[in-house]
Design a protein around this motif. Structure first.
Motif, PDB file in Angstrom:
ATOM      1  N   THR A 868       0.987  -1.628   0.078  1.00  0.00           N
ATOM      2  CA  THR A 868      -0.137  -0.088   0.158  1.00  0.00           C
ATOM      3  C   THR A 868       1.142   1.635  -0.237  1.00  0.00           C
ATOM      4  OG1 THR A 868      -0.135   0.076   2.850  1.00  0.00           O
ATOM      5  CG2 THR A 868      -2.437  -0.806   1.629  1.00  0.00           C
ATOM      6  N   ALA A 869       0.036   2.069  -0.498  1.00  0.00           N
ATOM      7  CA  ALA A 869       0.798   3.402  -0.001  1.00  0.00           C
ATOM      8  C   ALA A 869      -0.357   4.844  -0.462  1.00  0.00           C
ATOM      9  CB  ALA A 869       2.033   3.612  -1.122  1.00  0.00           C
ATOM     10  N   GLN A 870       0.380   6.034   0.119  1.00  0.00           N
ATOM     11  CA  GLN A 870      -0.634   7.104   0.021  1.00  0.00           C
ATOM     12  C   GLN A 870       0.204   8.134  -0.074  1.00  0.00           C
ATOM     13  OE1 GLN A 870      -3.448   7.477   3.626  1.00  0.00           O
ATOM     14  NE2 GLN A 870      -1.408   7.217   4.878  1.00  0.00           N
ATOM     15  N   GLY A 871      -0.499   9.378  -0.549  1.00  0.00           N
ATOM     16  CA  GLY A 871       0.494  10.776  -0.436  1.00  0.00           C
ATOM     17  C   GLY A 871      -0.418  11.650  -1.158  1.00  0.00           C
ATOM     18  N   GLU A 872       0.047  12.708  -1.310  1.00  0.00           N
ATOM     19  CA  GLU A 872      -0.996  14.415  -1.636  1.00  0.00           C
ATOM     20  C   GLU A 872      -0.180  14.892  -2.123  1.00  0.00           C
ATOM     21  OE1 GLU A 872      -3.406  16.283   2.039  1.00  0.00           O
ATOM     22  OE2 GLU A 872      -3.464  14.169   2.786  1.00  0.00           O
ATOM     23  N   LEU A 873      -1.031  16.034  -2.692  1.00  0.00           N
ATOM     24  CA  LEU A 873      -0.473  17.108  -3.255  1.00  0.00           C
ATOM     25  C   LEU A 873      -1.770  18.203  -3.365  1.00  0.00           C
ATOM     26  CD1 LEU A 873       1.438  18.119  -5.764  1.00  0.00           C
ATOM     27  CD2 LEU A 873      -0.262  17.357  -7.671  1.00  0.00           C
ATOM     28  N   PHE A 874      -0.751  19.598  -3.266  1.00  0.00           N
ATOM     29  CA  PHE A 874      -1.407  20.807  -3.629  1.00  0.00           C
ATOM     30  C   PHE A 874      -1.349  21.612  -4.410  1.00  0.00           C
ATOM     31  CE2 PHE A 874      -1.832  25.508  -1.709  1.00  0.00           C
ATOM     32  CZ  PHE A 874      -2.937  25.245  -1.169  1.00  0.00           C
ATOM     33  N   VAL A 875      -2.387  22.485  -5.001  1.00  0.00           N
ATOM     34  CA  VAL A 875      -1.849  23.369  -5.906  1.00  0.00           C
ATOM     35  C   VAL A 875      -2.472  24.201  -6.412  1.00  0.00           C
ATOM     36  CG1 VAL A 875      -1.769  22.897  -8.854  1.00  0.00           C
ATOM     37  CG2 VAL A 875      -1.511  21.298  -7.676  1.00  0.00           C
ATOM     38  N   ASP A 876      -2.454  25.825  -6.712  1.00  0.00           N
ATOM     39  CA  ASP A 876      -2.745  26.413  -6.302  1.00  0.00           C
ATOM     40  C   ASP A 876      -2.415  27.475  -7.911  1.00  0.00           C
ATOM     41  OD1 ASP A 876      -0.797  27.230  -5.131  1.00  0.00           O
ATOM     42  OD2 ASP A 876      -2.167  29.181  -3.365  1.00  0.00           O
ATOM     43  N   ASP A 877      -2.573  28.798  -7.247  1.00  0.00           N
ATOM     44  CA  ASP A 877      -2.322  29.827  -8.745  1.00  0.00           C
ATOM     45  C   ASP A 877      -0.252  29.697  -7.886  1.00  0.00           C
ATOM     46  OD1 ASP A 877      -2.359  31.674  -6.348  1.00  0.00           O
ATOM     47  OD2 ASP A 877      -3.534  32.808  -7.603  1.00  0.00           O
ATOM     48  N   GLY A 878       0.192  29.420  -6.537  1.00  0.00           N
ATOM     49  CA  GLY A 878       1.575  30.034  -5.985  1.00  0.00           C
ATOM     50  C   GLY A 878       2.362  30.966  -5.687  1.00  0.00           C
ATOM     51  N   HIS A 879       1.124  31.596  -6.083  1.00  0.00           N
ATOM     52  CA  HIS A 879       1.702  32.968  -5.620  1.00  0.00           C
ATOM     53  C   HIS A 879       0.949  34.335  -4.839  1.00  0.00           C
ATOM     54  CE1 HIS A 879      -0.478  35.724  -9.142  1.00  0.00           C
ATOM     55  NE2 HIS A 879      -0.184  34.592  -9.640  1.00  0.00           N
ATOM     56  N   THR A 880      -0.636  34.221  -4.792  1.00  0.00           N
ATOM     57  CA  THR A 880      -1.855  34.671  -4.527  1.00  0.00           C
ATOM     58  C   THR A 880      -2.021  34.346  -3.349  1.00  0.00           C
ATOM     59  OG1 THR A 880      -3.792  34.114  -5.449  1.00  0.00           O
ATOM     60  CG2 THR A 880      -2.690  35.838  -6.270  1.00  0.00           C
ATOM     61  N   PHE A 881      -3.296  35.367  -2.394  1.00  0.00           N
ATOM     62  CA  PHE A 881      -4.234  34.476  -1.033  1.00  0.00           C
ATOM     63  C   PHE A 881      -5.763  33.768  -1.903  1.00  0.00           C
ATOM     64  CE2 PHE A 881      -1.501  37.394   1.112  1.00  0.00           C
ATOM     65  CZ  PHE A 881      -0.969  37.064   1.756  1.00  0.00           C
ATOM     66  N   SER A 882      -5.340  33.900  -2.595  1.00  0.00           N
ATOM     67  CA  SER A 882      -7.018  33.195  -3.310  1.00  0.00           C
ATOM     68  C   SER A 882      -6.946  31.758  -2.541  1.00  0.00           C
ATOM     69  CB  SER A 882      -6.655  33.324  -4.879  1.00  0.00           C
ATOM     70  OG  SER A 882      -6.608  34.481  -5.192  1.00  0.00           O
TER      71      SER A 882
END
Length: 973
Positions: A868-882
């Motif tokens: 088994t395995a698990q992981g995560e990824l976070f993505v946004d615009d990379g520069h604002t507080f949006s």
């Protein structure tokens, strides 16, 4: 006029000499910095012996409200009453505050560091007798027993003693008092003396011996209290009042102290506070950065305590407790059963003693004690001593390391989520000469195919060290320069230091002076000292109006030539004062509200970075996240940006020490840490430079920086072979940017450190407790940089009973726990992925992180022993507080189980569109399937191409071609 000009030239010549002497120093001059014996309050506190506490709790004064307990303490030596307040806090914490009951004037209490008033829990009295009271702390199974005489507090979980407060009797609280040798006292004593002499002339009696100056001490009020009266009567009747910890007010240095040529006037006299804490069953303590020392704190018996006092230390020495640029008064205590923390909220100069009853015993000796059934229970004692303020301490009760991180984050905040570019590679030196030099270096990275995101400018870029300006000859067209970088999707950082050149033609200086925003001398004039521009003033950053004005100076209409891609570096903000005591500000300088600099010293840099970061946010109308690097810091500085380890040297030991220095910071909330790659001072040999790039690529803040007197060291100047090695290290950093960004998002949300010691993830594994040459990034990657000259191999400890680890370069599978010998070459960067984890990478490395923003991902799935395995990824615009204000983000979860890899949302509240897709899935530890299928909602199942390497058990699935934000599953059949 001519005379003034001559004085100015002499001043500048002297400054130039001073700067040169600082620049060419080969090692720190320790005589410029105090030892405990040279710090009068530390010496007084340390001279108090354990076991002779004069303090007694007055049980009859106990007041219990719904969320707090208040009780008076009396010092039976001088009868000065104190008020102890105890709060049970939500999240398994306890707060203890001790102040004078009736101080002559308010004592300093640290503001702005706590993000809120900590929410409290209910307290109740659960037991009482003639000499103690028992309290339930409301959450969990904790209770506190307060013993009246001698005063102490013991905190228990169930029946087990967790920690004790003042069990060694080292509580010291020097009360505010009036000085007996004040002017009025001298006049009175002179009049009395003259009158006595007149009487003696007529009475023909022998003259009385005049009292020595300063004899005796005024109490906290003119009229003695009943307790004080009782003490006086007892003394008059021949009963000597007991001597205790506060009977030290007439010792040298109490009211005035001289170090070298500087005299500290101490108008409030001795005001120090101190308290001891004991951890039964604990041998390992960590934290209280910043020190160039091992990760695990050593005992201080026979030497100086650890010092927390922000100082500008050129080319600091290693492996000693000297103070450095920043101070975080947080200590962690750990054993296999639990982790505890102490947060000592005091911004004055502080010393910390660590003692242990097992210090010096070898492992064999401890085993022998155990086998013989003898030996005492291990215990570590920690003693905190601060020059002024009150005692305000938080006990973080864990019990796990992650609980400690969450508890501390609930008090001081989490690591700010940096813009993505800030996690990439930064190129700096003191100084890039001019706009042409900047362009040449920028183009050089492209010519040699080495990615980078940010180029930095040091103090020489400004017009005569006047910050917020540009040298008109060297940088006449700053906006064009910045636009050229922006066209390549790159950024610039310029330095803005908090010392302001005293110059009537300098707008910034004139505005600060006209608004009366400078720190004052004890006599009320503007405080001035020497720093890089010559004579300089120091803005009072403790003043909120000053901070707001400073923030406004980063507006594009005020900071001429600046643009959206210009960010900031706050150096010299300890504050550094070249001609001040210990190269910093005089302690009797005065800030807003009349507070002395001694009270707020360690907060100064915190406020500088705060005001600068807020300025960057304001210039964008609140839309853009800031990036600010600071050298000085305090508890809570993590909310405002990054730190680095200061003026290191191009030496192997300095490379080695960067690991425990950053790990210590990570343990106390500051995850965004790095060291000057290559070393600030001296010239690194090629091997050292390559190894430093390899290490820096796996530390949170990745910047090369060098002193102006060093030879140029851009990565392509050391031959083709070394250039290729450096390029490979930098490219490894860029490939892992999605992983780094996700780790920082987790740190922002939870307070968990990005870079962490092994014991944090393996708290019961005693082998990990002293390891500080390797570490974990999150819980997925284990890194052991090569930090020894001429190394042929490294010993890597792989923790976790029954776990497996994969070499990320060769994909070799290794079983834990074991100490694995890895043969290394100059290309080796020992990194291992933990079985059971999934790491996202971007393997199409381009010239900058922004150029890679929409590029596809590769998922590395490392199967654990159960497949088994698990992981995560976070993505946004990379520069604002949006991501925060508008919910514009993706938080994805990947899970592998039952031969199926599944992608789903880890947080359905977020929504964000991106063209980025998954181009490859690499599964480590997998057998060869007959077929691989992709399943998406409302789409027919499709078959995917794959390859399998039998020797390494690596399965590579090509082009699933699914959007990173989509839900899908891949099945192995």
């Amino acid at each position: 006029m001519a005379a003034a000009a001559a004085v100015g030239r002499l001043e500048m010549a002297a400054l130039a000499w001073l700067a040169l002497s600082l620049a060419v120093v080969t090692a720190v001059d320790r005589s410029n910095f105090k030892t405990c014996d040279q710090s009068s309050f530390c010496k007084r506190q340390r001279n108090v012996e354990a076991g002779s506490s004069p303090y007694r709790a007055l049980l009859e004064s106990l007041q219990l409200s719904q969320d707090s307990m208040k009780i008076q303490l009396i010092n039976e030596a001088n009868k000065v009453p104190l008020l102890l307040e105890l709060y049970g806090l939500k999240g398994n914490m306890t707060r203890i505050r001790i102040n004078e009951l009736n101080p002559l004037k308010p004592r300093y209490e640290v503001p702005d560091v706590l993000v809120q008033d900590p929410p409290t829990t209910r307290l109740s009295v659960t037991g009482r007798d003639d000499n103690s009271v028992e309290l339930s702390l409301g959450e969990g199974n904790h209770k506190l027993i307060l013993t009246a005489k001698p005063f102490r507090m013991d905190l228990l979980e169930g029946r087990e003693l967790v920690l004790s407060v003042n069990s060694r009797g080292l509580l010291v609280f020097e009360h505010l008092r009036q000085r007996k040798d004040s002017f009025s006292d001298k006049v009175s004593s002179t009049v009395v003396s003259i009158w006595d002499r007149i009487k003696n002339l007529f009475s023909r009696e022998p003259p009385k011996e005049p009292a020595s100056e300063g004899e005796g001490a005024a109490e906290a009020s003119d009229a003695p209290s009943s307790a004080e009266q009782e003490s006086t009567e007892k003394t008059e009747q021949g009963e000597e009042a007991p001597k205790g910890a506060s009977e030290t007010e007439e010792e040298p240095g109490s009211w005035e102290e001289t170090f070298k040529t500087h005299t500290d006037s101490k108008p409030n006299g001795p005001t120090s506070v101190g308290l001891d804490f004991s951890f039964p069953g604990v041998e390992n303590v960590y934290g209280i950065p910043e020190h160039a020392d091992y990760l695990r704190l050593r005992t201080t018996e026979g030497g100086d305590p650890y010092r927390l006092y922000n100082l500008d230390v050129f080319q600091y020495e290693l492996y000693n407790p000297m103070a450095l640029y920043g101070s975080v008064p947080v200590l962690l205590a750990h054993n296999p059963q639990r982790t505890l923390g102490i947060f000592w909220l005091n911004a004055a100069e502080t010393w910390v003693d660590v003692t242990s009853n097992t210090a010096g015993k070898t492992l064999f000796g401890k085993m022998l004690d155990y086998m013989q059934g003898g030996g005492e229970t291990p215990q570590t004692d920690v003693r905190w001593m601060s020059e002024s303020g009150i005692i305000d301490v938080f006990l973080l009760l864990g019990p796990s390391p992650n609980d400690i991180f969450q508890q501390y984050a609930s008090l001081t905040g989490t690591q700010a989520l940096p813009p993505l570019f800030a996690l990439a590679y930064h190129q700096s030196r003191w100084n890039y000469n001019d706009e042409e030099d900047v362009s040449t270096v920028d183009n050089g990275f492209d010519e040699h195919d080495i990615p980078y995101d940010v180029i930095w400018l040091d103090i020489e870029h400004a017009d005569g060290k006047r910050y917020f300006t540009w040298d008109p000859n060297k940088f006449p067209r700053p906006r064009e320069m910045l636009q050229g970088l922006a066209a390549k999707r790159r950024k610039m950082v310029s330095i803005v230091d908090p010392h302001i050149k005293v110059d009537s033609a300098y707008r910034i200086h004139n505005e600060i002076r006209s608004r009366d925003f400078y720190v004052k001398t004890k006599d009320g004039s503007d405080y001035e000292g020497w720093c890089w521009p010559g004579s300089a003033g120091y803005p009072d950053f403790t003043n909120p109006e000053m901070r707001a004005w400073w923030s406004s100076m980063f507006g594009y209409d005020h900071y001429e030539g600046s643009m959206e891609n210009l960010y900031t570096w706050n150096d010299m903000n300890e504050p550094s004062v070249f001609n001040g005591p210990e190269v910093t500000m005089h302690k009797d300088a005065v800030h807003q509200g009349g507070w002395e600099h001694r009270d707020i010293h360690n907060l100064y840099a915190f406020y500088v970075q705060m005001a600068t970061a807020e300025g960057q946010v304001k210039r964008s109308g609140g839309l853009e996240r800031p990036f600010v690097l600071t050298r000085g810091f305090f508890a809570g500085s993590q909310r405002y940006g990054a730190v680095w380890t200061g003026d290191n040297a191009a030496e192997w030991d300095h490379l080695k020490i960067s690991i425990p220095m950053c790990l210590s910071l990570a343990l106390v909330g500051i995850s965004f840490c790095g060291a000057d790659v290559g070393g600030f001072f001296k010239n690194p040999e090629p091997e050292l430079l390559v190894r430093w790039y390899q290490a820096g690529a796996y530390q949170p803040f990745f910047r090369a920086h060098a002193h102006m007197d060093t030879t140029r060291r851009e990565p392509w100047l050391f031959g083709e072979e070394n250039k290729a090695l450096i390029r490979d290290a930098v490219r490894q950093r860029y490939a892992l940017l999605p992983f780094w960004y996700t780790l920082f998002y987790h740190s922002y949300r939870t307070g968990q450190p990005v870079m962490r010691p092994l014991w944090v993830e393996y708290p019961q594994d005693a082998t990990t407790y002293a390891i500080d040459d390797q570490y974990l990034l999150g819980d997925a990657l284990l890194v052991h940089p090569v930090t020894a000259q001429g190394a042929r191999g490294v010993q890597v400890y792989l923790p976790g009973k029954g776990e497996v680890w994969y070499d990320v370069h060769t994909h070799q599978k290794l079983h834990a726990p074991q100490t694995h010998y890895l043969a290394v070459t100059m290309s080796s960067i020992p990194v291992y992925q933990r079985g059971g984890s999934i790491v996202a990478r971007k393997e199409r490395v381009r010239r900058s992180s922004d150029c890679m923003y929409n590029d596809p991902y590769t998922l590395y799935v490392a199967l654990g022993p159960q497949g088994t395995a698990q992981g995560e990824l976070f993505v946004d615009d990379g520069h604002t507080f949006s991501f925060e204000t508008k919910g514009q983000y993706l938080h994805r979860r990947f899970s592998f189980s039952g031969n199926t890899l599944t992608a789903s949302s880890a947080d359905p509240k977020g929504s964000f569109e991106t063209p980025a897709w998954i181009e490859r899935v690499v599964i480590l530890g997998a057998g060869k399937p007959a077929a691989v299928f992709l399943k998406q909602k409302d789409v027919a199942e499709s078959r995917l191409d794959f390859t399998h390497e039998a020797e390494t058990s690596v399965l590579t699935i090509r082009k699933p071609a699914v959007n990173i934000g989509a839900d899908w599953s891949i099945s192995l059949r």
